[in-house]
Motif scaffolding. Structure first.
Motif, mmCIF file in Angstrom:
data_model
loop_
_atom_site.group_PDB
_atom_site.id
_atom_site.type_symbol
_atom_site.label_atom_id
_atom_site.label_comp_id
_atom_site.label_asym_id
_atom_site.label_seq_id
_atom_site.Cartn_x
_atom_site.Cartn_y
_atom_site.Cartn_z
ATOM 1 N N VAL A 180 0.828 -1.207 0.000
ATOM 2 C CA VAL A 180 0.000 0.000 0.000
ATOM 3 C C VAL A 180 0.859 1.251 0.000
ATOM 4 N N PHE A 181 2.026 1.212 0.662
ATOM 5 C CA PHE A 181 2.912 2.362 0.678
ATOM 6 C C PHE A 181 3.728 2.461 -0.607
ATOM 7 N N ASP A 182 3.926 1.342 -1.285
ATOM 8 C CA ASP A 182 4.585 1.396 -2.587
ATOM 9 C C ASP A 182 3.726 2.186 -3.574
ATOM 10 N N ARG A 183 2.400 2.034 -3.463
ATOM 11 C CA ARG A 183 1.494 2.720 -4.374
ATOM 12 C C ARG A 183 1.321 4.187 -3.989
ATOM 13 N N SER A 184 1.173 4.448 -2.695
ATOM 14 C CA SER A 184 0.891 5.814 -2.257
ATOM 15 C C SER A 184 1.448 6.030 -0.852
ATOM 16 N N PRO A 185 2.618 6.655 -0.745
ATOM 17 C CA PRO A 185 3.240 6.842 0.578
ATOM 18 C C PRO A 185 2.732 8.060 1.328
ATOM 19 N N ASP A 186 1.609 8.655 0.928
ATOM 20 C CA ASP A 186 1.153 9.919 1.509
ATOM 21 C C ASP A 186 1.116 9.912 3.033
ATOM 22 N N VAL A 187 0.392 8.944 3.603
ATOM 23 C CA VAL A 187 0.202 8.940 5.058
ATOM 24 C C VAL A 187 1.528 8.702 5.777
ATOM 25 N N LEU A 188 2.294 7.753 5.277
ATOM 26 C CA LEU A 188 3.589 7.474 5.891
ATOM 27 C C LEU A 188 4.478 8.716 5.858
ATOM 28 N N ALA A 189 4.541 9.374 4.712
ATOM 29 C CA ALA A 189 5.368 10.574 4.596
ATOM 30 C C ALA A 189 4.851 11.693 5.500
ATOM 31 N N GLN A 190 3.530 11.820 5.576
ATOM 32 C CA GLN A 190 2.936 12.860 6.414
ATOM 33 C C GLN A 190 3.309 12.656 7.878
ATOM 34 N N LEU A 191 3.217 11.424 8.346
ATOM 35 C CA LEU A 191 3.558 11.135 9.740
ATOM 36 C C LEU A 191 5.048 11.321 9.992
ATOM 37 N N LEU A 192 5.874 10.895 9.048
ATOM 38 C CA LEU A 192 7.318 11.098 9.196
ATOM 39 C C LEU A 192 7.642 12.588 9.278
ATOM 40 N N ALA A 193 7.029 13.371 8.409
ATOM 41 C CA ALA A 193 7.284 14.812 8.426
ATOM 42 C C ALA A 193 6.763 15.451 9.712
ATOM 43 N N HIS A 195 6.840 14.275 12.524
ATOM 44 C CA HIS A 195 7.775 13.973 13.615
ATOM 45 C C HIS A 195 9.224 14.240 13.216
ATOM 46 N N ASP A 196 9.393 15.153 12.245
ATOM 47 C CA ASP A 196 10.718 15.652 11.841
ATOM 48 C C ASP A 196 11.671 14.572 11.354
ATOM 49 N N CYS A 197 11.130 13.528 10.731
ATOM 50 C CA CYS A 197 11.975 12.469 10.171
ATOM 51 C C CYS A 197 12.209 12.746 8.685
ATOM 52 N N TRP A 198 12.806 13.898 8.380
ATOM 53 C CA TRP A 198 12.948 14.322 6.996
ATOM 54 C C TRP A 198 13.903 13.470 6.171
ATOM 55 N N PRO A 199 14.972 12.899 6.748
ATOM 56 C CA PRO A 199 15.804 11.991 5.933
ATOM 57 C C PRO A 199 14.994 10.828 5.356
ATOM 58 N N GLU A 200 14.067 10.291 6.168
ATOM 59 C CA GLU A 200 13.228 9.190 5.683
ATOM 60 C C GLU A 200 12.241 9.675 4.619
ATOM 61 N N VAL A 201 11.730 10.897 4.801
ATOM 62 C CA VAL A 201 10.820 11.459 3.794
ATOM 63 C C VAL A 201 11.542 11.589 2.454
ATOM 64 N N LEU A 202 12.792 12.067 2.493
ATOM 65 C CA LEU A 202 13.553 12.237 1.258
ATOM 66 C C LEU A 202 13.860 10.895 0.604
ATOM 67 N N LYS A 203 14.038 9.851 1.415
ATOM 68 C CA LYS A 203 14.240 8.506 0.853
ATOM 69 C C LYS A 203 12.981 8.064 0.109
ATOM 70 N N LEU A 204 11.830 8.304 0.714
ATOM 71 C CA LEU A 204 10.571 7.973 0.042
ATOM 72 C C LEU A 204 10.433 8.750 -1.261
ATOM 73 N N ALA A 205 10.844 10.015 -1.233
ATOM 74 C CA ALA A 205 10.733 10.846 -2.421
ATOM 75 C C ALA A 205 11.620 10.320 -3.551
ATOM 76 N N ARG A 206 12.815 9.878 -3.199
ATOM 77 C CA ARG A 206 13.714 9.348 -4.230
ATOM 78 C C ARG A 206 13.184 8.049 -4.829
ATOM 79 N N LYS A 207 12.485 7.260 -4.012
ATOM 80 C CA LYS A 207 11.939 5.987 -4.499
ATOM 81 C C LYS A 207 10.630 6.185 -5.258
ATOM 82 N N ASN A 208 9.968 7.334 -5.027
ATOM 83 C CA ASN A 208 8.667 7.605 -5.659
ATOM 84 C C ASN A 208 8.667 9.014 -6.248
#
Length: 361
Positions: A180-193, A195-208
């Motif tokens: 489900v996150f492979d198709r649409s990482p919106d919620v995961l990215a929103q929660l990461l952001a 909680h200031d987990c921006w390195p993980e958000v950028l990883k998601l962005a590079r993969k999607n």
């Protein structure tokens, strides 16, 4: 004593109950609720006997839970397919602080389905955050987004923020991400952001990358970061341009929003035509909106007719009745106007406007 109108409504539903039961389980369940609340349990149970087994058992279980009848709930869970009833029983037991029995039952249930927010909150509140996490992470359905949101709220409310961040980081890593996150990482990215987990958000962005083109501007707009949106817009990012114009408008900088959208629209950017039409409609720029519509701009045309139908134009009735002249003025008599042929309202609203046939002659 019940209200007279409510009583008449219940009586009408009672007369129609056979048709209701045959056609719609959800309405039948609501009718059973109304009858039970009205004190007519025999009629409510009659609805259950005529309904489908699944919703009837769930309805009865929820009524027992609301009444605190744990004994009846336990008996019901032992009959037939008791999974759904057992999950309702778990929540009821936790509400009544019968934690040991609730946890033992919860661990025995297979295929638990999607956990409710109340269940997740109760598990975390009773010191079982890992069990709440298990209830969410064992699911890989389309509802995982919603469950993850509820889990995050429960963990943060009870002091488990670090545990949540660890879970989010695991999900952001390739080995823990569900389809489900492979198709649409919106919620995961929103929660990461959040909680200031921006390195993980950028990883998601590079993969999607396609997803990131929309999500990052939306997130910047949520944070009110006009400067960064402007920078991305200047670099040619369409979605950043949309969010930039919308943020300017939301922050009462409408003249700037109009100027940016107008410049981009005149440069041939379709998204800007859409945003400009929206801004003109909100700002009262009806003359410019009409002129652009008459010139063949489909976004302006559609917005203009919508405003006319709502009666928000100075001459809404004229536009709807006679159309729009080729110079953008509203026509006040039928057929040819002093300004040349006119677009009819139906032409303005057409999906292929301005169309191949041209204005009505």
């Amino acid at each position: 004593m019940r209200d007279g109108e409510t009583g008449k409504g219940i009586e009408l539903l009672r007369r129609l109950r056979n048709d209701i039961i045959m056609k719609n389980d959800g309405v039948a369940a609501k009718l059973a609720d109304l009858l039970a609340d009205d004190g007519d349990w025999p009629a409510a149970l009659g609805i259950l006997r005529g309904g489908g087994n699944s919703w009837a058992r769930e309805w009865l279980a929820k009524r027992f839970a609301a009444a605190g009848r744990l004994d009846r709930l336990r008996d019901l869970a032992e009959v037939g397919d008791g999974r759904m009833v057992s999950m309702i029983l778990v929540e009821a037991l936790l509400r009544h602080d019968q934690v040991t029995e609730a946890l033992e039952l919860f661990r025995r249930i297979e295929n638990r389905g999607d956990p409710t927010g109340q269940l997740l909150e109760s598990l975390v509140r009773h010191g079982e955050p890992e069990l709440a996490i298990e209830a969410v992470t064992e699911r890989h359905s389309a509802s995982l987004d919603d469950s993850l949101h509820k889990l995050a709220a429960a963990l943060c409310a009870h002091g488990y923020r670090n545990l949540l961040i660890s879970l989010l980081r695991e999900y952001a890593a390739a080995e823990r991400r569900g389809s489900v996150f492979d198709r649409s990482p919106d919620v995961l990215a929103q929660l990461l952001a959040d909680h200031d987990c921006w390195p993980e958000v950028l990883k998601l962005a590079r993969k999607n990358p396609k997803w990131a083109l929309k999500w990052i501007p939306r997130r910047l707009a949520m944070a009110g970061n006009i400067a960064q949106l402007r920078k991305l817009f200047d670099q040619g990012h369409e979605h950043a341009g949309r969010e930039y114009v919308r943020l300017l408008a939301r922050t009462r900088r409408m003249p700037e929003a109009l100027d940016v959208a107008r410049t981009a629209a005149d440069a041939g950017l379709d998204w800007a035509n859409d945003e400009l039409a929206t801004c003109l409609a909100e700002f009262g720029g009806f003359d410019e909106l009409a002129a652009r519509a008459a010139g063949g701009n489909r976004h302006a045309a559609r917005r203009l007719v919508i405003l006319a139908r709502l009666g928000k134009l100075p001459n809404s009735a004229d536009l709807l009745r006679h159309g729009l002249a080729s110079d953008g003025s509203r026509v006040t008599d039928r057929g040819q106007s002093a300004h040349g042929p006119s677009w009819t309202a139906s032409q303005l609203l057409s999906s292929d406007f301005p169309g191949a046939t041209g204005p009505a002659g």
